[in-house]
Design a protein around this motif. Sequence first.
Motif, PDB file in Angstrom:
ATOM      1  N   GLY A 165       0.806  -1.185  -0.002  1.00  0.00           N
ATOM      2  CA  GLY A 165       0.014   0.100   0.043  1.00  0.00           C
ATOM      3  C   GLY A 165       0.684   1.281   0.019  1.00  0.00           C
ATOM      4  N   ALA A 166       1.991   1.238   0.933  1.00  0.00           N
ATOM      5  CA  ALA A 166       2.911   2.461   0.857  1.00  0.00           C
ATOM      6  C   ALA A 166       3.523   2.632  -0.722  1.00  0.00           C
ATOM      7  CB  ALA A 166       4.001   2.033   1.752  1.00  0.00           C
ATOM      8  N   LEU A 167       3.919   1.616  -1.316  1.00  0.00           N
ATOM      9  CA  LEU A 167       4.538   1.823  -2.438  1.00  0.00           C
ATOM     10  C   LEU A 167       3.506   2.339  -3.390  1.00  0.00           C
ATOM     11  CD1 LEU A 167       6.783   1.677  -4.513  1.00  0.00           C
ATOM     12  CD2 LEU A 167       6.271  -0.585  -4.942  1.00  0.00           C
ATOM     13  N   ALA A 168       2.251   1.630  -3.289  1.00  0.00           N
ATOM     14  CA  ALA A 168       1.202   1.974  -4.562  1.00  0.00           C
ATOM     15  C   ALA A 168       0.824   3.378  -4.120  1.00  0.00           C
ATOM     16  CB  ALA A 168       0.228   1.041  -4.316  1.00  0.00           C
ATOM     17  N   LEU A 169       1.072   4.144  -3.443  1.00  0.00           N
ATOM     18  CA  LEU A 169       0.690   5.471  -2.773  1.00  0.00           C
ATOM     19  C   LEU A 169       1.431   6.356  -4.271  1.00  0.00           C
ATOM     20  CD1 LEU A 169      -1.151   7.053  -1.047  1.00  0.00           C
ATOM     21  CD2 LEU A 169       1.320   7.337   0.379  1.00  0.00           C
ATOM     22  N   TYR A 170       2.265   6.107  -4.701  1.00  0.00           N
ATOM     23  CA  TYR A 170       2.824   6.991  -5.853  1.00  0.00           C
ATOM     24  C   TYR A 170       1.762   7.075  -6.791  1.00  0.00           C
ATOM     25  CZ  TYR A 170       4.001   3.617  -9.597  1.00  0.00           C
ATOM     26  OH  TYR A 170       3.989   2.655 -10.562  1.00  0.00           O
ATOM     27  N   LEU A 171       0.934   6.224  -6.897  1.00  0.00           N
ATOM     28  CA  LEU A 171      -0.216   6.457  -7.981  1.00  0.00           C
ATOM     29  C   LEU A 171      -1.163   7.557  -7.687  1.00  0.00           C
ATOM     30  CD1 LEU A 171      -0.610   2.644  -8.904  1.00  0.00           C
ATOM     31  CD2 LEU A 171       0.310   4.317 -10.147  1.00  0.00           C
ATOM     32  N   THR A 172      -1.282   7.736  -6.110  1.00  0.00           N
ATOM     33  CA  THR A 172      -2.122   8.654  -5.592  1.00  0.00           C
ATOM     34  C   THR A 172      -1.338  10.264  -6.068  1.00  0.00           C
ATOM     35  OG1 THR A 172      -2.804   7.454  -4.067  1.00  0.00           O
ATOM     36  CG2 THR A 172      -2.847   9.878  -3.538  1.00  0.00           C
ATOM     37  N   PHE A 173      -0.061  10.185  -5.944  1.00  0.00           N
ATOM     38  CA  PHE A 173       0.776  11.382  -6.200  1.00  0.00           C
ATOM     39  C   PHE A 173       0.583  11.591  -7.989  1.00  0.00           C
ATOM     40  CE2 PHE A 173       2.772  10.451  -2.036  1.00  0.00           C
ATOM     41  CZ  PHE A 173       2.658  11.674  -1.667  1.00  0.00           C
ATOM     42  N   TYR A 174       0.577  10.637  -8.503  1.00  0.00           N
ATOM     43  CA  TYR A 174       0.532  10.577 -10.159  1.00  0.00           C
ATOM     44  C   TYR A 174      -1.020  11.290 -10.298  1.00  0.00           C
ATOM     45  CZ  TYR A 174      -1.442   9.344 -14.711  1.00  0.00           C
ATOM     46  OH  TYR A 174      -1.619   9.046 -15.722  1.00  0.00           O
ATOM     47  N   PHE A 175      -1.938  10.865  -9.855  1.00  0.00           N
ATOM     48  CA  PHE A 175      -3.338  11.189 -10.227  1.00  0.00           C
ATOM     49  C   PHE A 175      -3.596  12.761  -9.735  1.00  0.00           C
ATOM     50  CE2 PHE A 175      -4.690   6.682 -10.432  1.00  0.00           C
ATOM     51  CZ  PHE A 175      -5.129   6.705 -11.734  1.00  0.00           C
ATOM     52  N   ILE A 176      -3.042  13.208  -8.579  1.00  0.00           N
ATOM     53  CA  ILE A 176      -3.008  14.638  -7.865  1.00  0.00           C
ATOM     54  C   ILE A 176      -2.404  15.496  -8.752  1.00  0.00           C
ATOM     55  CG2 ILE A 176      -2.714  15.937  -6.244  1.00  0.00           C
ATOM     56  CD1 ILE A 176      -3.220  13.751  -4.218  1.00  0.00           C
ATOM     57  N   ALA A 177      -1.242  14.936  -9.335  1.00  0.00           N
ATOM     58  CA  ALA A 177      -0.377  15.992 -10.366  1.00  0.00           C
ATOM     59  C   ALA A 177      -1.116  16.067 -11.416  1.00  0.00           C
ATOM     60  CB  ALA A 177       0.989  15.486 -10.357  1.00  0.00           C
ATOM     61  N   THR A 178      -1.265  14.974 -12.144  1.00  0.00           N
ATOM     62  CA  THR A 178      -2.148  14.867 -13.633  1.00  0.00           C
ATOM     63  C   THR A 178      -3.437  15.974 -13.523  1.00  0.00           C
ATOM     64  OG1 THR A 178      -1.550  12.660 -13.909  1.00  0.00           O
ATOM     65  CG2 THR A 178      -3.441  13.728 -15.157  1.00  0.00           C
ATOM     66  N   THR A 179      -4.125  15.809 -12.436  1.00  0.00           N
ATOM     67  CA  THR A 179      -5.568  16.744 -12.434  1.00  0.00           C
ATOM     68  C   THR A 179      -5.025  18.258 -12.318  1.00  0.00           C
ATOM     69  OG1 THR A 179      -6.803  14.658 -11.042  1.00  0.00           O
ATOM     70  CG2 THR A 179      -7.495  16.892 -10.740  1.00  0.00           C
ATOM     71  N   ALA A 180      -3.832  18.333 -11.575  1.00  0.00           N
ATOM     72  CA  ALA A 180      -3.532  19.859 -11.212  1.00  0.00           C
ATOM     73  C   ALA A 180      -2.900  20.352 -12.519  1.00  0.00           C
ATOM     74  CB  ALA A 180      -2.526  19.821 -10.095  1.00  0.00           C
ATOM     75  N   THR A 181      -2.234  19.571 -13.356  1.00  0.00           N
ATOM     76  CA  THR A 181      -1.736  19.905 -14.506  1.00  0.00           C
ATOM     77  C   THR A 181      -2.565  20.333 -15.811  1.00  0.00           C
ATOM     78  OG1 THR A 181       0.272  19.012 -13.758  1.00  0.00           O
ATOM     79  CG2 THR A 181       0.469  19.313 -16.086  1.00  0.00           C
ATOM     80  N   TYR A 182      -3.678  19.685 -15.887  1.00  0.00           N
ATOM     81  CA  TYR A 182      -4.606  19.894 -17.168  1.00  0.00           C
ATOM     82  C   TYR A 182      -4.694  21.155 -17.372  1.00  0.00           C
ATOM     83  CZ  TYR A 182      -6.210  14.917 -17.194  1.00  0.00           C
ATOM     84  OH  TYR A 182      -5.942  13.385 -17.263  1.00  0.00           O
ATOM     85  N   PRO A 183      -5.037  22.034 -16.802  1.00  0.00           N
ATOM     86  CA  PRO A 183      -5.302  23.192 -16.940  1.00  0.00           C
ATOM     87  C   PRO A 183      -4.129  24.201 -17.508  1.00  0.00           C
ATOM     88  CG  PRO A 183      -6.179  23.194 -14.733  1.00  0.00           C
ATOM     89  CD  PRO A 183      -5.294  22.012 -15.079  1.00  0.00           C
ATOM     90  N   LEU A 184      -2.994  23.735 -17.113  1.00  0.00           N
ATOM     91  CA  LEU A 184      -1.867  24.201 -17.833  1.00  0.00           C
ATOM     92  C   LEU A 184      -1.436  23.915 -19.052  1.00  0.00           C
ATOM     93  CD1 LEU A 184       0.505  24.156 -14.606  1.00  0.00           C
ATOM     94  CD2 LEU A 184      -0.474  26.148 -15.352  1.00  0.00           C
ATOM     95  N   VAL A 185      -1.844  22.537 -19.228  1.00  0.00           N
ATOM     96  CA  VAL A 185      -1.501  22.029 -20.666  1.00  0.00           C
ATOM     97  C   VAL A 185      -2.490  22.729 -21.372  1.00  0.00           C
ATOM     98  CG1 VAL A 185      -1.858  19.832 -21.842  1.00  0.00           C
ATOM     99  CG2 VAL A 185      -0.603  19.642 -19.814  1.00  0.00           C
ATOM    100  N   ALA A 186      -3.795  22.662 -21.143  1.00  0.00           N
ATOM    101  CA  ALA A 186      -4.674  23.423 -22.116  1.00  0.00           C
ATOM    102  C   ALA A 186      -4.286  24.884 -22.481  1.00  0.00           C
ATOM    103  CB  ALA A 186      -6.098  23.476 -21.450  1.00  0.00           C
ATOM    104  N   LYS A 187      -3.605  25.745 -21.449  1.00  0.00           N
ATOM    105  CA  LYS A 187      -2.966  26.926 -21.652  1.00  0.00           C
ATOM    106  C   LYS A 187      -2.011  27.053 -22.557  1.00  0.00           C
ATOM    107  CE  LYS A 187      -1.642  31.021 -19.055  1.00  0.00           C
ATOM    108  NZ  LYS A 187      -1.018  31.454 -17.667  1.00  0.00           N
ATOM    109  N   TYR A 188      -1.109  26.028 -22.306  1.00  0.00           N
ATOM    110  CA  TYR A 188       0.137  26.428 -23.031  1.00  0.00           C
ATOM    111  C   TYR A 188       0.117  25.526 -24.421  1.00  0.00           C
ATOM    112  CZ  TYR A 188       2.006  29.016 -19.187  1.00  0.00           C
ATOM    113  OH  TYR A 188       2.268  29.770 -18.156  1.00  0.00           O
TER     114      TYR A 188
END
Length: 400
Positions: free
Chosen positions: A35-58
């Motif tokens: 579970g601790a190792l798989a938590l890196y996927l949580t960081f992945y999903f959060i970062a992806t969600t936060a980055t979508y608007p920047l991708v659309a902008k640039y």
Amino acid sequence: MIGCFFLQAGALGAIMNAGGIFIVPVCNELGFDRGALALYLTFYFIATTATYPLVAKYLPKWDFRVFLTTCFLVLAATEAAMGIMNELWQWYAAGVVLGVAGALVFVVASTVLIENWFVAKRGTALGIAMCGSGIGGFFFPIFGNFLIETVGWRMAYPSIALAMCVIVLPFTLFVFRLHPSDMGLRPYGAEQGEAMAETRASEKGMPARKAIVTLAFVCVFLYAGIEALFSGYNNHLPGFAESIGYSAAFGAGILSMAQLGYSVATLVMGWVTDKIGVAASTYITLGVTAASLLGFSFLQAEVPLMACAFVFGMNSVIITISVPTLISELFGKKYFAQILSYSRMSGIIGCFGAAAVGACFDLTGSYIGSFFAGIAILAACAVLVGIALTQKKKLRAQWE
């Protein structure tokens, strides 16, 4: 379209859809909880969600090929670097990097390219392109497990990164153009554009600002978010197989079968939905997914487990087909894109799926509890869809 297929196969298919083969060997060698190792996927999903608007902008401002190639090389370098990692925080940092670069490579690039290059047959082209992630997810677990068994997981990571580059870079460097006009061409089916524009002008729907505060949208939002939890199960299928006495090779095999199921469902479920309606196709998908989880819980033989994995993989089409079709059915086509973009934010709910499934194993020594929890989640999804559909007549009366 062919380039987008290989982009999906060599990026999303290799890194995210096949990443589960590394969880057991990494945890066994470094002493991590799953579970601790798989938590890196949580960081992945959060970062992806936060980055979508920047991708659309640039995206419209920067050279598309340079932007896409740079992001892909960041992904490949991060995949290779995982082979020298020793601490959990390093995987978490890698998850953030994968999320930031993957926002363009995994999701946006193929969607935008198909949107720009196809007027006619756009849905078919997008379905074929997105099928690439499942095909990549079918082959890379087998290839990756072979590497793990022959050269170890530390060398397997950079080897997969190299294979990714061979598959993807020829297209990002030499083939892709953001617009057909960049090559003096017109989109496929452009001659139908005027007729389609007239059709779109007559379309009706509920404005996004009104739609997102309705009970139906809340239900669809929760349905999409809760469903996204199931993406976390795929990463633990190899570990599940080993927990009941099978080899790592068989574990990689059932992960591959799940991805094959997704690929097949991507190609056929759109047609099925058109034939029997979104309600029936959604309930069928939820039902067979629940049956596959029951199979994982009680069946032990190889062939039934392979069949369960194939059926379970079909569940992934809910995010790509069921949710968009429900939104179109309830809120109309006129403001579809805006409403769909709001629904995509529900993915933040699903970001804890892999960590939760891993934690269940760490606490109980078995994945059975997580399978029964998944069945309860599917039942909740069925209720949410049912509530949303009861609002259809009321919502359509408010279309503009």
